[in-house]
Write an enzyme that holds these catalytic residues in place. Structure first.
Site, PDB file in Angstrom:
ATOM      1  N   ASP A  67       0.812  -1.214   0.000  1.00 32.29           N
ATOM      2  CA  ASP A  67       0.000   0.000   0.000  1.00 32.29           C
ATOM      3  C   ASP A  67       0.848   1.268   0.000  1.00 32.29           C
ATOM      4  O   ASP A  67       2.071   1.219   0.178  1.00 32.29           O
ATOM      5  CB  ASP A  67      -0.964  -0.009   1.200  1.00 32.29           C
ATOM      6  CG  ASP A  67      -0.305  -0.499   2.488  1.00 32.29           C
ATOM      7  OD1 ASP A  67       0.936  -0.454   2.571  1.00 32.29           O
ATOM      8  OD2 ASP A  67      -1.027  -0.931   3.399  1.00 32.29           O
ATOM      9  N   ASN A 136      -7.868  -3.290  14.118  1.00 32.92           N
ATOM     10  CA  ASN A 136      -9.210  -3.644  13.647  1.00 32.92           C
ATOM     11  C   ASN A 136      -9.192  -4.825  12.686  1.00 32.92           C
ATOM     12  O   ASN A 136     -10.196  -5.122  12.046  1.00 32.92           O
ATOM     13  CB  ASN A 136      -9.861  -2.423  12.976  1.00 32.92           C
ATOM     14  CG  ASN A 136      -9.087  -1.949  11.747  1.00 32.92           C
ATOM     15  OD1 ASN A 136      -8.118  -2.574  11.331  1.00 32.92           O
ATOM     16  ND2 ASN A 136      -9.522  -0.842  11.159  1.00 32.92           N
ATOM     17  N   HIS A 138      -7.295  -5.075   9.928  1.00 29.84           N
ATOM     18  CA  HIS A 138      -6.993  -4.806   8.515  1.00 29.84           C
ATOM     19  C   HIS A 138      -5.676  -5.456   8.107  1.00 29.84           C
ATOM     20  O   HIS A 138      -4.779  -5.667   8.931  1.00 29.84           O
ATOM     21  CB  HIS A 138      -7.022  -3.300   8.188  1.00 29.84           C
ATOM     22  CG  HIS A 138      -5.889  -2.477   8.706  1.00 29.84           C
ATOM     23  ND1 HIS A 138      -6.037  -1.170   9.107  1.00 29.84           N
ATOM     24  CD2 HIS A 138      -4.565  -2.744   8.869  1.00 29.84           C
ATOM     25  CE1 HIS A 138      -4.870  -0.683   9.487  1.00 29.84           C
ATOM     26  NE2 HIS A 138      -3.955  -1.617   9.360  1.00 29.84           N
TER      27      HIS A 138
END
Ligand code: F6R
Length: 247
Positions: A67, A136, A138
């Site tokens: 990313d 969370n 991800h």
């Protein structure tokens, strides 16, 4: 699913780098998927040491990062391109032309995301993908709610992810970009091997990922669908696991 539990982050880096180095030595033109953030730093330091002291050769290695932030100048110290240069690429004999990080400043983002997928396909896919995990659940920046079949695309970062990453931006959440380009969960699952690294504060996320239901609410739970996953866990990240795993 293999789970290797170690004590410190340095031990995690040593184990992870050893796994990566063995595979790189066995296969020229190795395609290595990379993650950023705090967790893999010790792994990259150890890979750089293996290059300097044990002749680990990166000259034919090809890399793809998971990313990159959108609209953050590439030369910004917290861009993921800068991160990779300083933590790894500048310390080893890699050909920078063989290193790929999504272009968060691409004019046509959708076209770039498609192109990124094609580049991965053109080199025969990713041999080993390094992953970290968000609180969370991800992976990459595929946030909760992302389709388990998602592909590389522009994504909106959750408030929690921006809060967690504010530590890299002078603790000012307003300086943390709001969007990123990220490989999708479907893209990640196509890598031959997944190497998940996790440390302090990630015990709940790791338990949900490995032993909870497979659900888009926890993107990392998609790892349960993959046939070759190795988790290297340090600093208590494996403490909430209840099942037996081979190391
Ligand atoms: C970044 C990435 C993210 C991080 C995750 C954990 O490339 O893939 O999924 O791995 O946000 O970040 P740290 O390691 O900083 O806790």
């Amino acid at each position: 699913m293999r789970v290797i539990k170690v004590g410190t982050s340095e031990e995690m880096g040593a184990v992870a780098a050893q796994i990566i180095a063995e595979r790189m030595r066995a296969k020229p033109h190795f395609v290595l998927g990379l993650a950023t953030g705090g967790t893999p730093e010790t792994t990259y330091a150890e890979l750089a040491r293996l290059h300097a002291e044990a002749a680990l050769d990166f000259s034919t290695t090809i890399t793809f990062n998971l990313d990159e932030y959108v609209a953050l100048p590439i030369e910004h110290p917290e861009s993921y391109r800068s991160f990779m240069n300083t933590r790894l690429f500048d310390k080893v004999n890699i050909n920078k032309a063989n290193t790929h990080v999504p272009d968060g400043n691409a004019e046509d983002v959708d076209a770039h995301c498609l192109e990124y997928e094609l580049w991965i396909e053109d080199v025969g896919g990713i041999d080993l993908q390094v992953l970290g995990i968000g609180h969370n659940g991800h992976i990459g920046f595929a946030e909760p709610g992302s389709s388990l079949a998602s592909r590389t695309s522009k994504v909106k970062l959750t408030q929690g992810t921006r809060e967690a990453n504010a530590r890299f931006f002078e603790n000012d959440i307003n300086k943390v970009p709001t969007h990123a380009i990220s490989m999708g969960i479907g893209t990640i699952l196509e890598a031959e091997t997944l190497l998940m690294l996790a440390g302090k504060g990630k015990a709940d996320a790791i338990a949900a990922a490995l032993e909870g239901p497979v659900t888009a609410k926890c993107p990392a739970s998609a790892l349960q669908l993959h046939p070759d996953v190795i988790c290297v866990l340090c600093e208590g990240a494996g403490d909430k696991l209840t099942l037996e795993y081979q190391p």
